[in-house]
Enzyme design. Structure first.
Site, PDB file in Angstrom:
ATOM      1  N   GLU A  15     -36.566 -46.309 -45.183  1.00 31.70           N
ATOM      2  CA  GLU A  15     -37.421 -47.168 -46.000  1.00 31.70           C
ATOM      3  C   GLU A  15     -37.709 -48.542 -45.406  1.00 31.70           C
ATOM      4  OE1 GLU A  15     -34.202 -46.257 -46.784  1.00 31.70           O
ATOM      5  OE2 GLU A  15     -33.114 -47.919 -47.713  1.00 31.70           O
ATOM      6  N   GLU A  42     -38.619 -42.988 -50.462  1.00 36.46           N
ATOM      7  CA  GLU A  42     -38.680 -44.128 -49.535  1.00 36.46           C
ATOM      8  C   GLU A  42     -39.567 -45.227 -50.116  1.00 36.46           C
ATOM      9  OE1 GLU A  42     -36.443 -43.912 -47.446  1.00 36.46           O
ATOM     10  OE2 GLU A  42     -36.188 -41.736 -47.523  1.00 36.46           O
TER      11      GLU A  42
END
Ligand code: B3K
Ligand code: ZN
Length: 885
Positions: free
Chosen positions: A270, A304
């Site tokens: 992420e 994410e």
């Protein structure tokens, strides 16, 4: 390396950082045989830590230090200390700037941590502690800094240069090189840093946020994959909208990018504004990706993206708090997937996964609490417990507070801690403060490991019309935790009358009956709840929706389970009743096998399944789920000693009986669905997933009967499908069938057709690695020689070695120990190449206590052989040493 490895880090030793880094300015000069990294860190003494100026200890590993200066004064080697993992300087003022230049070698980085090359592109993976392999830094999540990054590379091979934030400048240099500068306005810890350079194409779109801002969306892939990005893009836009609606969270930069790379240790990462994904978690189109793969892409893109708030804007103080972002984000992505597809099916899949794999982890040598107390290597703690059980813990908070109370809590959490690095306690505190509740006892879910057992018994007093449920909770000892205190266990339940209707529920002492499904809070070791006004003895439906991650037992008989399968108003519990019925029937078969008796299947299971298949009004996805027998791994988990041979024999016997006894209705449903599939183009949506799921499970049962018309249908499905879902099922079914010619033909055609698509070849490896036909190990060894296989690619390792050891239980657990020996050999090789992947592949061996004495000895011997094999990474060392302890 050994002494270093044995170093355990404890949560109780946490100390705030001595220094902070306000600004980080990085310059990367990428070359084919090395990379130069220049870092300028604008630093200051942490005001929380008082006035003195202790030494500044920067993290750094595998870095070649070329120059370092403090406030523009170049330091000589005597001015600093350097060891394997630190650079120590002595600041002379509360505010100062450190400049360093290091040389690193991404081109030979096979651990895929830090800066590395995946094929011809440069990319990064910094979580958890990979940034220290890029430059000297305070590589800890509670040091948050504003990053500006300039990347320079040869223009022809690396036309695309990316980093976090917004692009602010770019230009050309002498000698065919170019550069780009990116600025991330949000302070972030180093683990969220990212850089990408390569010859990439992108799919572009845009999103208008709830406050009307326009965000550019880009998915970057290698040119040959440009036609496989639409599903991820659609998923991204849905995620962005959903997070606004469900959590009030809006995206904050002008651009959001996803880059797909082939060599990646996990699913995705992420990084702020620049998510880097395993290509398996981005690329999807009908011809090459199954329904499951489409759903996985949707879920990971969402996961994410959701981290932008739960992880990035509000991050973790230290790595013991990992579940703060992971458990919460898994919970958020599960909510999203439930809203996009069937909520009940999603819950069933998640619970089946949790009970099979997380429960096993929680009863094994690596068992740890959702917030661990200690670790040797943090990479080993990206676990099912931190992720999946962590999500269950958040889910229980929601169950206790209700949807509205939970939203108030999450709003307060995001608002209160925006821009901060915080703890699981801070999360719970926000929930408490927003709702005026006390969750002190509840927090034991964060600190106590192990899966609680919840035994339930009933008593009915007809004269008093009183029905009493008594709950007894206990939790087995786990490493470092011999005893446990009672948990707060939310038990959602209902009571069914003889017609299968939910009764209105009135607890003793309440003025009137209320809802017919409610949540009881079990907080004591033993606790009873009495319902009054119950005219006849009811049948309880317990732990609806799997309201707590516990092992619940209630003495249902098989007729009661069949009744619940038909009548429970809770879809999850209808499935659960079917699972319990199947487990009882399979355990009976396992016993028969062990005693050398003829196997006899309880016909009630066949009756129950028949009525499901014949009822066309039911959701087809649910019917498919209910037709799936509990897996061998779950049956192992439930056994005191897992008798793999008996479990396999029992399951296969039951499957064959179902295929035979229910042939007619299965064949009818198969043909009807296949006919629809044949005439409708592929659509990645719920009702289509459901149709194909039923079609495919029906095919797998039908093929057990070795009938020529079914074989012909299967070959036709393989040859004439426009999508991977149907084709791969046909292939998998053929691979497990006795039809050698058809099997060989299908495997060969498939490999020829998809030889240039690594993700599809992963599927081809997996179906063969998981085939329970005899000779599994030889097939796997042969496949390792295939040109598409390499130990350097984590997806390939998972597809072949992981699938063999994790799914092909009957072959992996061969009595001669050959499966164990093979796995240990691979781990020794992987240890040197990629420690994180090596440690993950160990998990089947860590479960050695589950098996008979002979297998235990063989598995232990392999763990000991790994331990003695030479220099071990801290990753492998931790798992092996804890498994043997
Ligand atoms: N946060 C990353 C995990 C990366 C860990 C690598 N050792 C993926 C995720 O959970 O979103
Ligand atoms: Zn995550």
């Amino acid at each position: 390396m050994r002494t270093e490895q044995a170093k355990t880090i404890y949560l109780k030793d946490y100390q705030a950082p001595d220094y902070l880094i306000d600004e980080t300015t990085l310059t990367f000069e990428l070359h084919e045989d090395h990379t130069l990294v220049h870092a300028q860190l604008v630093m200051r003494r942490n005001p929380e830590k008082g006035a003195g100026l202790p030494p500044l200890v920067l993290d750094g590993q595998e870095l070649e230090l070329l120059a370092v200066s403090l406030d523009d004064r170049e330091l000589a080697p005597g001015d600093y200390q350097l060891d394997d993992s630190h650079l120590t300087l002595q600041p002379t003022a509360a505010r100062f700037t450190v400049d360093s230049t290091v040389r690193i070698h991404p081109e030979s980085n096979t651990a895929l941590e830090g800066l590395y090359k995946s094929g011809s592109m440069f990319c990064t993976q910094c979580e958890a502690e990979g940034f220290r392999k890029i430059t000297y830094y305070l590589d800890r999540p509670d040091v948050m800094s504003k990053f500006t990054t300039t990347v320079s590379a040869e223009q022809h091979h690396y036309p695309v240069l990316l980093s976090n934030g917004n692009p602010v400048a770019s230009g050309s240099e002498e000698g065919g090189r170019h550069w780009a500068t990116w600025e991330d306005p949000f302070k972030k810890p180093a683990y969220l840093f990212a850089l990408v350079a390569g010859d990439l194409w992108c799919v572009e779109d845009s999103f208008t946020t709830m406050s009307g801002r326009n965000v550019a969306l880009r998915i970057y892939v290698e040119p040959e994959n440009i036609d496989k990005c639409q599903h991820a893009m659609d998923s991204l836009k849905k995620s962005m909208r959903w997070d606004e609606e469900a959590y009030g969270r809006e995206y904050d930069l002008d651009i959001f990018m996803i880059v797909a790379v082939n060599d990646f240790n996990m699913g995705a990462m992420e990084n702020k504004g620049l998510n880097i994904f395993n290509s398996s978690a981005v690329l999807a189109r009908a011809e090459t990706a199954t329904d499951a793969a489409h759903q996985r892409v949707e879920a990971i893109v969402a996961h994410e993206y959701f981290h932008n708030w739960s992880g990035n804007r509000v991050t973790c103080r230290d790595w013991f708090q990992l579940s703060l972002k992971e458990g919460f984000t898994v919970f958020r992505d599960a909510g999203f997937s439930s809203d996009m597809n069937s909520a009940t099916v999603k819950r069933i899949e998640d619970v089946a996964f949790l009970r099979t794999h997380q429960f096993a982890e929680d009863s094994g040598p690596m068992a740890h609490s959702v917030r661990p107390d200690s670790f040797i290597e943090i990479s080993n703690f990206y676990t099912l417990t931190v992720y999946e059980k962590g999500s269950e813990v958040v889910g229980m908070i929601r169950t206790l507070l209700g949807a509205e109370g939970f939203r108030k809590g999450s709003d307060l959490y995001f608002e209160r801690h925006d821009g901060q690095a915080v703890t699981c306690d801070d999360f719970v505190k926000a929930m408490e403060d927003a709702n005026g509740v006390d969750l002190t006892q509840f927090k034991r879910w964060y600190s106590q490991s192990g899966t609680p057992r919840l035994e339930v018994s009933e008593a009915y007093d007809a004269a008093a019309q009183r029905y009493t449920l008594t709950f007894r909770q206990s939790c087995p000892p786990t490493p470092g935790q011999p005893t446990k205190e009672p948990f707060v266990i939310p038990v959602a339940l209902g009571l069914l009358d003889a017609q299968g209707n939910d009764l209105p529920l009135r607890l003793d002492g309440e003025a009137a009956a209320g809802a017919s499904s409610r949540v009881l809070s079990v907080t004591e070791a033993e606790q009873s709840f009495s319902f009054v006004g119950v005219a006849a003895k009811p049948l309880p439906s317990l732990l609806r929706g799997f309201s707590a991650p516990v092992k619940l037992s209630f003495p249902y008989d098989r007729d009661q389970l069949m009744f619940l399968m038909q009548h429970d108003s809770d879809g999850f519990n209808r499935w659960e009743a079917g699972q319990q019925l199947s487990v009882q029937v399979l355990q009976e078969l396992i016993g028969q096998h062990q005693r050398g008796e003829a196997l006899v299947l309880d016909p009630r299971l066949l009756h129950a399944l028949r009525s499901l298949i014949e009822d066309e009004s039911l959701d087809q996805a649910m019917v498919a789920e209910m037709l799936s027998l509990p897996g061998a791994a779950y049956l192992s988990e439930l056994s005191e000693v897992a008798d793999i041979d008996a479990i396999h024999a029992a399951r296969e016997f039951a499957r064959a009986q179902i295929g035979e006894a229910l042939f007619a209705p299965l064949w009818r449903r198969y043909q009807a669905n296949r006919e629809v599939s044949r005439h409708s183009p592929y659509v990645a949506e719920e009702s289509h997933f459901a149709r194909r799921a039923l079609q495919n499970i029906a095919l797998s049962y039908l093929m057990l009967g070795n009938k020529p018309e079914v074989l012909a249908a299967c070959v036709d499905q393989f040859d004439n499908s426009d999508n991977m879902t149907e084709r791969l099922t046909a292939l998998a079914v053929l691979v497990n069938s006795p039809f050698e010619a058809e099997r060989g033909r299908a495997l060969q055609l498939f490999a020829e057709h998809f030889k240039d698509n690594p993700l599809v070849m992963d599927q081809w490896f997996s179906v063969q690695a998981a085939s329970y036909l005899p000779g599994g190990l030889e097939r796997v060894k042969e496949l390792m020689k295939h040109p598409a296989f390499t130990l350097k690619n984590p997806n390939k390792v998972r597809a072949l070695i992981g699938a063999f050891a994790g799914q092909n239980l009957i072959n992996f657990h061969a009595v001669d120990g050959s499966g164990y020996r093979f796995l240990a050999d691979q781990i020794v090789t992987l240890n040197a190449l990629n420690p994180q992947i090596a440690a993950r592949q160990l998990s089947p061996l860590t479960r050695w206590r589950k098996y008979d004495a002979a297998r235990q000895a063989l598995m232990k011997a392999e763990l000991e052989r790994i331990l003695a094999s030479g220099e071990l990474s801290s990753d492998v060392y931790e798992v092996v040493s804890k498994s043997l302890a």
